[in-house]
Design a protein around this motif. Structure first.
Motif, PDB file in Angstrom:
ATOM      1  N   HIS A  44       0.838  -1.200   0.000  1.00 34.50           N
ATOM      2  CA  HIS A  44       0.000   0.000   0.000  1.00 34.50           C
ATOM      3  C   HIS A  44       0.875   1.253   0.000  1.00 34.50           C
ATOM      4  O   HIS A  44       1.851   1.347   0.717  1.00 34.50           O
ATOM      5  CB  HIS A  44      -0.865  -0.029   1.271  1.00 34.50           C
ATOM      6  CG  HIS A  44      -1.731   1.164   1.448  1.00 34.50           C
ATOM      7  ND1 HIS A  44      -2.658   1.545   0.516  1.00 34.50           N
ATOM      8  CD2 HIS A  44      -1.810   2.060   2.457  1.00 34.50           C
ATOM      9  CE1 HIS A  44      -3.278   2.612   0.950  1.00 34.50           C
ATOM     10  NE2 HIS A  44      -2.783   2.952   2.121  1.00 34.50           N
TER      11      HIS A  44
ATOM     12  N   GLN B 101      -3.435   7.127   7.875  1.00 34.67           N
ATOM     13  CA  GLN B 101      -2.407   6.737   6.914  1.00 34.67           C
ATOM     14  C   GLN B 101      -1.196   7.649   7.053  1.00 34.67           C
ATOM     15  O   GLN B 101      -0.898   8.458   6.198  1.00 34.67           O
ATOM     16  CB  GLN B 101      -2.991   6.761   5.501  1.00 34.67           C
ATOM     17  CG  GLN B 101      -4.081   5.718   5.323  1.00 34.67           C
ATOM     18  CD  GLN B 101      -4.779   5.825   3.985  1.00 34.67           C
ATOM     19  OE1 GLN B 101      -4.900   6.915   3.441  1.00 34.67           O
ATOM     20  NE2 GLN B 101      -5.229   4.716   3.459  1.00 34.67           N
TER      21      GLN B 101
ATOM     22  N   ASP C 252      -6.054  -0.338   2.336  1.00 40.50           N
ATOM     23  CA  ASP C 252      -7.293  -0.247   1.576  1.00 40.50           C
ATOM     24  C   ASP C 252      -7.704  -1.574   0.944  1.00 40.50           C
ATOM     25  O   ASP C 252      -8.749  -1.664   0.316  1.00 40.50           O
ATOM     26  CB  ASP C 252      -7.202   0.835   0.494  1.00 40.50           C
ATOM     27  CG  ASP C 252      -6.137   0.527  -0.556  1.00 40.50           C
ATOM     28  OD1 ASP C 252      -5.394  -0.456  -0.380  1.00 40.50           O
ATOM     29  OD2 ASP C 252      -6.045   1.279  -1.542  1.00 40.50           O
ATOM     30  N   LYS C 253      -6.904  -2.623   1.120  1.00 40.18           N
ATOM     31  CA  LYS C 253      -7.250  -3.931   0.577  1.00 40.18           C
ATOM     32  C   LYS C 253      -7.583  -4.935   1.669  1.00 40.18           C
ATOM     33  O   LYS C 253      -8.492  -5.746   1.518  1.00 40.18           O
ATOM     34  CB  LYS C 253      -6.092  -4.471  -0.268  1.00 40.18           C
ATOM     35  CG  LYS C 253      -6.356  -5.863  -0.847  1.00 40.18           C
ATOM     36  CD  LYS C 253      -5.169  -6.358  -1.668  1.00 40.18           C
ATOM     37  CE  LYS C 253      -5.422  -7.757  -2.192  1.00 40.18           C
ATOM     38  NZ  LYS C 253      -4.259  -8.279  -2.964  1.00 40.18           N
TER      39      LYS C 253
ATOM     40  N   ASN D 273     -12.952  -2.324   5.782  1.00 42.16           N
ATOM     41  CA  ASN D 273     -12.691  -1.654   4.501  1.00 42.16           C
ATOM     42  C   ASN D 273     -11.874  -2.517   3.553  1.00 42.16           C
ATOM     43  O   ASN D 273     -11.437  -2.047   2.507  1.00 42.16           O
ATOM     44  CB  ASN D 273     -11.967  -0.325   4.754  1.00 42.16           C
ATOM     45  CG  ASN D 273     -10.627  -0.527   5.430  1.00 42.16           C
ATOM     46  OD1 ASN D 273     -10.525  -1.288   6.377  1.00 42.16           O
ATOM     47  ND2 ASN D 273      -9.604   0.161   4.952  1.00 42.16           N
TER      48      ASN D 273
ATOM     49  N   ARG E 243     -17.412  -2.216   3.673  1.00 39.07           N
ATOM     50  CA  ARG E 243     -17.365  -1.515   2.391  1.00 39.07           C
ATOM     51  C   ARG E 243     -18.225  -2.265   1.383  1.00 39.07           C
ATOM     52  O   ARG E 243     -18.126  -3.488   1.241  1.00 39.07           O
ATOM     53  CB  ARG E 243     -15.914  -1.432   1.915  1.00 39.07           C
ATOM     54  CG  ARG E 243     -15.722  -0.698   0.618  1.00 39.07           C
ATOM     55  CD  ARG E 243     -14.239  -0.547   0.323  1.00 39.07           C
ATOM     56  NE  ARG E 243     -14.030   0.024  -0.988  1.00 39.07           N
ATOM     57  CZ  ARG E 243     -12.841   0.360  -1.470  1.00 39.07           C
ATOM     58  NH1 ARG E 243     -11.759   0.193  -0.721  1.00 39.07           N
ATOM     59  NH2 ARG E 243     -12.724   0.880  -2.683  1.00 39.07           N
TER      60      ARG E 243
ATOM     61  N   ASN F   1     -16.882   3.375   0.300  1.00 42.67           N
ATOM     62  CA  ASN F   1     -15.593   3.546   0.953  1.00 42.67           C
ATOM     63  C   ASN F   1     -15.446   4.928   1.569  1.00 42.67           C
ATOM     64  O   ASN F   1     -14.981   5.083   2.703  1.00 42.67           O
ATOM     65  CB  ASN F   1     -14.471   3.296  -0.063  1.00 42.67           C
ATOM     66  CG  ASN F   1     -13.102   3.265   0.589  1.00 42.67           C
ATOM     67  OD1 ASN F   1     -12.922   2.682   1.640  1.00 42.67           O
ATOM     68  ND2 ASN F   1     -12.133   3.912  -0.047  1.00 42.67           N
TER      69      ASN F   1
END
Length: 292
Positions: free
Chosen positions: A13, A43, A102-103, A148, A168, A229
């Motif tokens: 990421h 983040q 985010d994955k 998420n 999400r 999201n």
């Protein structure tokens, strides 16, 4: 091998921080500023695998052991350390668990760590993980999980022990894929899911290892709400007023939870490992060292 075989990360990421990053993302993507402002805090360049961010009466428990937030001894220790701080927070506190990736929310056990360790280490990690799940079941602050990304195996069990779950809607899967990997599920960990979802649904999940998207997860009762999201934080905040009395009367809240989840709690604490799971952890996993 095992979880890593299914969820090896093809790319790490991209981590950014700062107001300029948030402003640029808003300009380029159109994502609302409130969401990006909060996520820019998450983040950051912080290196801790788990940390807290406080906003008014909200404590965000931030999972940051990228890219997969997998459970090993240190990750468990850091989660418990931060939960200690949340427990000491004033009356009225709400906890929201989020991931900076985010994955992946969490892809479960750190199997490479397990395989490389001793039989005692493998057994102890499974026991300690179940103690964490039991702790969350009776946690005195209302807890909301924001999913998420993928929540797989122990990652999903961790999610299920929260009081409310938001996923999400357009990306990510939840799954209990142990059968696909030839792995048993400890009785306490299975009970943590059975306590929240009808048995026939759990049966289909654990017998087939199916990967479940957001819409199906909502229909099954694995999650309580879906959101885009960019609206996940907003959706979590909209739920907070519903938990205002639970956050205020924590003794009553814990007593009610204890009654509701007494069976699951006892399984997690008193029957963490059955004979086959213990044998698997001590002997079968150890044979995979040669494949690392």
């Amino acid at each position: 091998f095992l979880m890593d075989f299914f969820f090896s990360s093809r790319r790490r990421h991209t981590r950014c921080s700062g107001v300029s990053w948030a402003r640029r993302c808003v300009q380029e993507t159109g994502i609302n500023a409130e969401y990006m402002g909060i996520m820019s805090v998450f983040q950051t360049d912080r290196k801790e695998p788990v940390f807290l961010v406080k906003e008014d009466n909200i404590y965000y428990l931030v999972l940051n052991d990228l890219p997969q937030n997998q459970f090993n001894a240190e990750f468990l220790n850091q989660i418990n350390k931060n939960l200690d701080e949340v427990e000491k927070a004033p009356t009225g506190t709400i906890m929201i668990t989020v991931s900076t990736h985010d994955k992946n929310f969490s892809t479960g056990l750190d199997v490479k760590y397990l395989i490389a360790g001793s039989g005692d280490l493998r057994e102890q990690l499974l026991i300690d993980l179940q103690k964490l799940l039991a702790r969350l079941l009776k946690f005195p602050k209302p807890s909301i999980a924001i999913i998420n990304g993928h929540a797989i195996g122990a990652g999903l069990m961790f999610v299920m022990c929260h009081d409310y779950r938001i996923m999400r809607e357009d990306k990510g899967f939840v799954s209990l894929p142990e059968i696909l990997l030839g792995m048993p599920i400890p009785p306490g960990m299975l009970a943590s899911v059975l306590g929240k979802v009808p048995k026939h649904i759990v049966k289909n999940m654990v017998f087939t290892g199916q990967y479940i998207d957001g819409q199906t997860a909502l229909r099954y009762g694995l999650v309580d709400k879906l959101a885009k999201n960019e609206d996940l934080i907003k959706a979590a905040k909209e739920i907070i007023p519903s938990f205002s009395y639970a956050a205020k009367f924590t003794d009553a809240f814990v007593q009610i939870k204890s009654q509701m989840f007494e069976f699951e709690y006892n399984k997690l604490i008193n029957e963490p490992l059955d004979a086959y799971t213990s044998h698997f952890a001590r002997h079968i996993l150890g044979k995979q060292k040669a494949k690392l």
